[in-house]
Motif scaffolding. Structure first.
Motif, mmCIF file in Angstrom:
data_model
loop_
_atom_site.group_PDB
_atom_site.id
_atom_site.type_symbol
_atom_site.label_atom_id
_atom_site.label_comp_id
_atom_site.label_asym_id
_atom_site.label_seq_id
_atom_site.Cartn_x
_atom_site.Cartn_y
_atom_site.Cartn_z
ATOM 1 N N LEU A 1 -6.314 -2.915 5.278
ATOM 2 C CA LEU A 1 -6.296 -3.518 3.943
ATOM 3 C C LEU A 1 -7.066 -4.832 3.944
ATOM 4 O O LEU A 1 -7.824 -5.132 3.020
ATOM 5 N N VAL A 2 -6.876 -5.625 4.994
ATOM 6 C CA VAL A 2 -7.540 -6.923 5.047
ATOM 7 C C VAL A 2 -9.053 -6.746 5.172
ATOM 8 O O VAL A 2 -9.826 -7.461 4.548
ATOM 9 N N THR A 3 -9.470 -5.736 5.964
ATOM 10 C CA THR A 3 -10.912 -5.598 6.208
ATOM 11 C C THR A 3 -11.594 -4.647 5.225
ATOM 12 O O THR A 3 -12.752 -4.310 5.383
ATOM 13 N N GLY A 4 -10.856 -4.205 4.212
ATOM 14 C CA GLY A 4 -11.500 -3.442 3.143
ATOM 15 C C GLY A 4 -11.664 -1.961 3.414
ATOM 16 O O GLY A 4 -12.282 -1.252 2.630
ATOM 17 N N PHE A 5 -11.110 -1.451 4.536
ATOM 18 C CA PHE A 5 -11.223 -0.013 4.780
ATOM 19 C C PHE A 5 -10.240 0.769 3.920
ATOM 20 O O PHE A 5 -10.393 1.965 3.710
ATOM 21 N N LEU A 6 -9.208 0.059 3.421
ATOM 22 C CA LEU A 6 -8.295 0.669 2.456
ATOM 23 C C LEU A 6 -8.174 -0.288 1.274
ATOM 24 O O LEU A 6 -8.315 -1.496 1.427
ATOM 25 N N GLN A 7 -7.908 0.284 0.106
ATOM 26 C CA GLN A 7 -7.690 -0.557 -1.070
ATOM 27 C C GLN A 7 -6.189 -0.747 -1.260
ATOM 28 O O GLN A 7 -5.447 0.223 -1.287
ATOM 29 N N PRO A 8 -5.718 -1.998 -1.404
ATOM 30 C CA PRO A 8 -4.279 -2.194 -1.586
ATOM 31 C C PRO A 8 -3.820 -1.682 -2.957
ATOM 32 O O PRO A 8 -4.585 -1.692 -3.917
ATOM 33 N N THR A 9 -2.559 -1.215 -3.012
ATOM 34 C CA THR A 9 -1.988 -0.815 -4.283
ATOM 35 C C THR A 9 -1.697 -2.060 -5.116
ATOM 36 O O THR A 9 -1.951 -2.083 -6.327
ATOM 37 N N ARG A 10 -1.151 -3.069 -4.459
ATOM 38 C CA ARG A 10 -0.876 -4.355 -5.110
ATOM 39 C C ARG A 10 -1.072 -5.460 -4.088
ATOM 40 O O ARG A 10 -1.113 -5.200 -2.897
ATOM 41 N N GLY A 11 -1.149 -6.686 -4.588
ATOM 42 C CA GLY A 11 -1.185 -7.812 -3.668
ATOM 43 C C GLY A 11 -2.576 -8.389 -3.500
ATOM 44 O O GLY A 11 -3.540 -7.889 -4.086
ATOM 45 N N LYS A 12 -2.648 -9.436 -2.714
ATOM 46 C CA LYS A 12 -3.865 -10.230 -2.663
ATOM 47 C C LYS A 12 -4.148 -10.635 -1.230
ATOM 48 O O LYS A 12 -3.233 -10.924 -0.466
ATOM 49 N N VAL A 13 -5.416 -10.648 -0.874
ATOM 50 C CA VAL A 13 -5.816 -11.177 0.424
ATOM 51 C C VAL A 13 -6.819 -12.295 0.178
ATOM 52 O O VAL A 13 -7.824 -12.091 -0.497
ATOM 53 N N LYS B 1 0.847 -1.198 0.000
ATOM 54 C CA LYS B 1 0.000 0.000 0.000
ATOM 55 C C LYS B 1 0.881 1.246 0.000
ATOM 56 O O LYS B 1 1.720 1.429 0.875
ATOM 57 N N HIS B 2 0.671 2.065 -1.001
ATOM 58 C CA HIS B 2 1.386 3.338 -1.067
ATOM 59 C C HIS B 2 0.449 4.472 -0.676
ATOM 60 O O HIS B 2 -0.686 4.518 -1.127
ATOM 61 N N ASN C 1 -10.918 -14.956 -2.647
ATOM 62 C CA ASN C 1 -10.152 -13.720 -2.808
ATOM 63 C C ASN C 1 -11.009 -12.538 -2.339
ATOM 64 O O ASN C 1 -12.050 -12.245 -2.922
ATOM 65 N N ILE C 2 -10.575 -11.853 -1.293
ATOM 66 C CA ILE C 2 -11.385 -10.743 -0.771
ATOM 67 C C ILE C 2 -10.707 -9.401 -1.007
ATOM 68 O O ILE C 2 -11.094 -8.394 -0.426
ATOM 69 N N THR C 3 -9.688 -9.379 -1.867
ATOM 70 C CA THR C 3 -8.957 -8.126 -2.098
ATOM 71 C C THR C 3 -9.889 -7.034 -2.598
ATOM 72 O O THR C 3 -10.617 -7.230 -3.566
ATOM 73 N N GLY C 4 -9.866 -5.906 -1.936
ATOM 74 C CA GLY C 4 -10.608 -4.745 -2.435
ATOM 75 C C GLY C 4 -12.114 -4.829 -2.232
ATOM 76 O O GLY C 4 -12.850 -3.993 -2.739
ATOM 77 N N LYS C 5 -12.592 -5.813 -1.501
ATOM 78 C CA LYS C 5 -14.035 -5.858 -1.232
ATOM 79 C C LYS C 5 -14.408 -4.810 -0.181
ATOM 80 O O LYS C 5 -13.573 -4.357 0.585
ATOM 81 N N LYS C 6 -15.694 -4.455 -0.169
ATOM 82 C CA LYS C 6 -16.164 -3.451 0.798
ATOM 83 C C LYS C 6 -16.127 -4.001 2.230
ATOM 84 O O LYS C 6 -16.329 -5.211 2.420
ATOM 85 N N PRO C 7 -15.930 -3.134 3.235
ATOM 86 C CA PRO C 7 -15.853 -3.611 4.622
ATOM 87 C C PRO C 7 -17.044 -4.470 5.044
ATOM 88 O O PRO C 7 -16.856 -5.511 5.674
ATOM 89 N N HIS C 8 -18.272 -4.051 4.667
ATOM 90 C CA HIS C 8 -19.414 -4.823 5.166
ATOM 91 C C HIS C 8 -19.475 -6.201 4.524
ATOM 92 O O HIS C 8 -19.972 -7.149 5.121
ATOM 93 N N VAL C 9 -18.945 -6.323 3.294
ATOM 94 C CA VAL C 9 -18.921 -7.632 2.635
ATOM 95 C C VAL C 9 -17.931 -8.548 3.346
ATOM 96 O O VAL C 9 -18.211 -9.723 3.613
#
Lengths: 253, 286, 329
Positions: free
Chosen positions: A47-59, A10-11, A65-73
């Motif tokens: 990043l893991v809980t979706g409050f921030l969007q990662p620049t790169r990478g995967k969770v 995350k940048h 794959n939950i990368t970039g999903k919304k917090p409530h999801v």
């Protein structure tokens, strides 16, 4: 494996808060995520809980794959969390904080809720009972009718955990659960975390307080967003890079 | 050609007046965090005070303008101390106070004026000819005063210590307080300036157009338009938005009906807001 | 025993509240027998209509959004219903729900893009939207006659006041019941949770955007309903009833009554609408009276008018304490 973080980066502007972080969490483990102030621990949680969007990478959580999903999801998928500065539903009572957090399981439809159907009433009765149980677990059952904002700090922290438990998570992320607590409260909170773990909960926690390392099965140390060590608490404590980066001379003894 | 120049001049006149009012409104928002709905009423009262001195008491017009500005700016100090500061940060109650102020000012004016439409005498008379183009001196003087004040404001905000303190307070009030900046002093200064600028605009517009008790809410809408289009907190944005709105107001009525031109202007803005709710220059508010 | 006490008192309260409301409705239903003046009936009818508007405004604010376009949505309901019934000849009974739905749909359409904005930004942008949406009236001048005022709208119940009085008494009671349930079931809890901390709310799985849109949809539906019924009662519409100042007045009614409780906007609307009528002979000085009420409330009653009994009680207690102390010494 329950949680797999793969090359997470995350940048912020030009600054890398988290950089190519790899981390795994197995079912039933307590993993400590430690590091000096500003090391990027809370950013990892966000990043893991979706409050921030990662620049790169995967969770990946439980194979999904939950990368970039919304917090409530992500909450719905089963990751509960607390916050470092511990925001609350300040004007609700302690009990209502937990009841309000029971949004997911069981869940009533909007119409059922509005029209007060039998299902909704049954769900709410069950939620009330469960909320009381959770409050008992974290030791807040005696203050359940107080307004959350009137609680002492340590109690508020525990309420944060109670709220996270209310979503019936499979993974619990605790952000500095012991910060600002007095010794009695610390003992109590540690006991509560242990109890939760005995019920089969998987926990990742960020903490400065070294006492908590005794609870952990494994510790991941990060500094400036990089992972600098990983291992059993005892090993990490002896790791020289960790000592240099984080503990400083005085903590080693 | 002549039409083009005239609409350009009209654009600049309207834009400079709109920006004067909007700048004060934005100053109060960024420094005190309040939406001063009474700003339009302050603008209106400025015009009427200037009229009162110049026409009713027969004082020199420029002196009247100066007196009006001083009185209204001092009223700004009063507003800051008794109406805004007690509720700083409380959005609900600030709205109530502002409407209370609007009611009192507008009713007072209504009682004194009734249904008369008044106009402040021209600050400059005559026609200036540049080649084939005729321009009224009144418009030029309005634009010159407005433009000069705006330049001064930009210099004050960006080039002076006071301006830097204002910026510091607007970005981080607590940090600024820690550095020894008196937030109350800065807020009072902002209120003084904002109300003074509004009074200038009110007086000039009272001469350029005419005075009505409703001119305040019309101008408030314009100020809001500018502030929102430009993005809350962006001074450059306000200037740009001022030119856009000024151009629409000055040019479109030449071709289509006033109502349709307003509808088009608002239509553009609403569509823009749907895609960019933070305005042209605003930061994402997250 | 403590628990027993508490349960008993809760049961008592459960009975008192509905009893008070029922009593109030009975009194209000008997009122037309006492008040023969059509003027005062008109005032009461307007109060009923505006209570729906302010309470629905407050519903939106419980989600932490501060809408400043509410009168405009009332206007959408009013003009939609009025124009459709006038131009197409539909019965008002059909066009009124249509007007409410129109307000709701437009509310939802703008709620989505604006759900990104928080607090004061939302307030400003919505205020502006309210001004903008009103301009549509001027585009469709042909049907709305925006400048001159729309006249010739079909009556809902004829030209006498009394039927309207009962109609609006019933309608307002039903709307309040519906909105009360909305606030005090889990939906309302979720909205309040979002208002207190949207971060915590989303961390426990509450879909913030969705709930904010729901709040706006419900609020706009009810204010649209209020506007539409108003159109067929008043049968004349002027855009000034729905402009920025009208919105600010709605906000004012709600705040002066007290935003913190369901009853606040009801009390605020009633007081701020009745008082100027009581002092009608003051004529052009009446706005000073309103301004006075506003300033007294805002400076002395942080909770609004609903906080008044508590304020008085604590004042009496303090006085008694002081007396006790002087007696003792």
């Amino acid at each position: 494996m329950l949680l797999e973080i793969d090359g997470l980066t995350k940048h912020f502007g030009g600054l890398a808060a988290v950089s190519r972080l790899d981390m795994q969490v197995n079912k039933g483990e307590i993993v400590g995520l430690i590091g000096p102030n500003g090391a990027g621990k809370t950013t990892v949680f966000n990043l893991v809980t979706g409050f921030l969007q990662p620049t790169r990478g995967k969770v990946v959580f439980d194979g999904k794959n939950i990368t970039g999903k919304k917090p409530h999801v992500i909450a719905e998928l089963g990751i509960g969390r607390t916050f470092q500065l511990n925001p609350l539903f300040a004007d609700f009572t302690v009990l209502k904080n937990v009841v309000a957090s029971f949004h997911l399981r069981p869940k009533s439809s909007l119409l059922a809720t509005y029209f007060n159907t039998a299902t909704y009433r049954r769900n709410e009765a069950y939620i009330l009972e469960q909320s009381r149980e959770i409050l008992q677990l974290v030791g807040l059952d005696t203050v359940s009718d107080e307004l959350a904002k009137n609680l002492p700090h340590g109690y508020q922290k525990m309420l944060g955990m109670a709220r996270a438990l209310a979503i019936k998570p499979r993974l619990l992320l605790l952000d500095e659960p012991l910060a600002g607590m007095n010794p009695d409260e610390i003992d109590f909170s540690m006991a509560a975390i242990k109890k939760t773990r005995q019920q089969g909960m998987t926990i990742v926690l960020v903490e400065h307080n070294m006492q908590i390392m005794d609870l952990c099965d494994r510790v991941v140390v990060i500094n400036f967003g990089h992972k600098i060590a990983e291992g059993l608490p005892g090993e990490v404590r002896r790791n020289e890079e960790v000592i240099r980066a984080y503990f400083g001379g005085e903590y080693v003894a | 050609m002549e039409l083009a120049v005239i609409s350009l001049v009209n654009t600049l006149v309207l834009a400079s007046m709109y920006i004067l009012v909007a700048l004060g409104f934005a100053l109060l928002f960024s420094i005190m965090g309040i939406l001063n709905f009474a700003h339009g009423a302050v603008y209106m009262i400025g015009g009427y005070i200037c009229y009162g001195f110049a026409v009713q008491l027969g004082i020199n017009l420029w002196l009247s303008l100066l007196l009006a500005v001083l009185i209204v700016a001092s009223f700004g100090l009063f507003l800051e101390k008794f109406c805004f500061r007690p509720f700083s940060g409380n959005f609900d109650r600030t709205i109530v106070v502002c409407i209370g102020v609007i009611l009192i000012l507008e009713t007072t004016v209504n009682l004194l004026v009734g249904y008369n439409v008044w106009s402040i005498p021209e600050f400059a008379s005559g026609i200036i000819r540049i080649g084939a183009i005729h321009l009224s001196a009144e418009r030029l003087i309005t634009f010159i005063i407005g433009g000069a004040l705006l330049l001064i404001m930009v210099w004050v905000i960006n080039g002076t210590r006071t301006g830097q303190q204002m910026q510091a307070v607007s970005q981080d009030p607590e940090g600024a307080a820690l550095q020894g900046i008196s937030i109350h002093r800065v807020s009072a200064l902002a209120c003084f300036t904002a109300c003074g600028l509004a009074a200038v605009a009110g007086s000039l517009m009272g001469a350029y157009l005419s005075l009505t008790p409703f001119m305040g809410s019309q101008m408030l809408v314009k100020a809001l338009q500018l502030v929102i289009l430009g993005g809350l907190g962006s001074i450059g944005g306000i200037f740009f938005a001022g030119l856009v709105v000024g151009a629409i107001d000055a040019t479109l009525p030449l071709f289509i009906s006033g109502a349709a031109s307003q509808a088009i202007a608002f239509g553009i803005i609403v569509v823009l807001l749907l895609f960019r709710p933070q305005g042209f220059f605003g930061r994402k508010s997250g | 025993m403590d628990v027993m006490d508490k349960q008993l008192s809760i049961r008592n309260r459960n009975l008192t509240k509905p009893a008070v409301y029922a009593g109030l409705i009975v009194i209000l239903s008997l009122l037309p027998l006492l008040i023969k003046s059509p003027y005062w009936l008109h005032v009461f009818i307007l109060i009923f209509i505006y209570i729906i508007a302010t309470v629905s405004l407050r519903v939106i604010t419980t989600s932490g959004q501060f809408p400043l376009a509410h009168a405009a949505f009332m206007g959408i309901g009013a003009y939609t219903s009025a124009v459709v019934s006038k131009e197409l000849g539909w019965t008002p009974w059909l066009t009124i729900p249509l007007g409410a739905l129109a307000a709701m749909v437009i509310g939802i359409l703008i709620a989505y893009p604006f759900a990104r904005l928080r607090a004061i930004y939302y307030a400003v942008v919505s205020l502006f939207f309210g001004i903008g949406v009103l301009q549509i009236l001027f585009v469709f001048e042909k049907w709305t006659n925006a400048y001159g005022g729309l006249i010739g709208i079909p009556y809902l119940l004829g030209a006498t006041k009394v039927p309207y009085y009962y109609f609006f008494l019933g309608l307002t009671s039903l709307c309040l019941l519906a909105l009360y349930r909305f606030e005090f079931c889990r939906i309302g809890t979720n909205l309040k949770a979002i208002a207190q901390s949207y971060m915590v709310a989303s961390s426990v799985g509450i879909n913030e955007a969705r709930y904010r849109v729901i709040a706006v949809a419900v609020g706009c539906f009810f204010v649209g309903l209020a506007g539409a019924t108003y159109a067929h009662y008043n049968v004349v519409l002027s855009y000034t009833s729905f402009d920025m100042l009208a919105t600010l007045w709605l906000v004012l009614y709600a705040i002066v009554g007290g935003m913190g409780s369901f009853a606040g906007p009801i009390i605020g609307t009633a007081v701020l609408m009745v008082v100027p009528e009581l002092f009608r002979e003051l004529k052009e000085f009446v706005p000073f009276l309103s301004a006075g009420i506003l300033l007294v409330v805002v400076f002395l009653m942080p909770q609004g008018l609903v906080g008044l009994p508590q304020l008085v009680r604590s004042w009496i207690v303090r006085r008694r304490e002081r007396k006790a102390i002087t007696h003792a010494s």
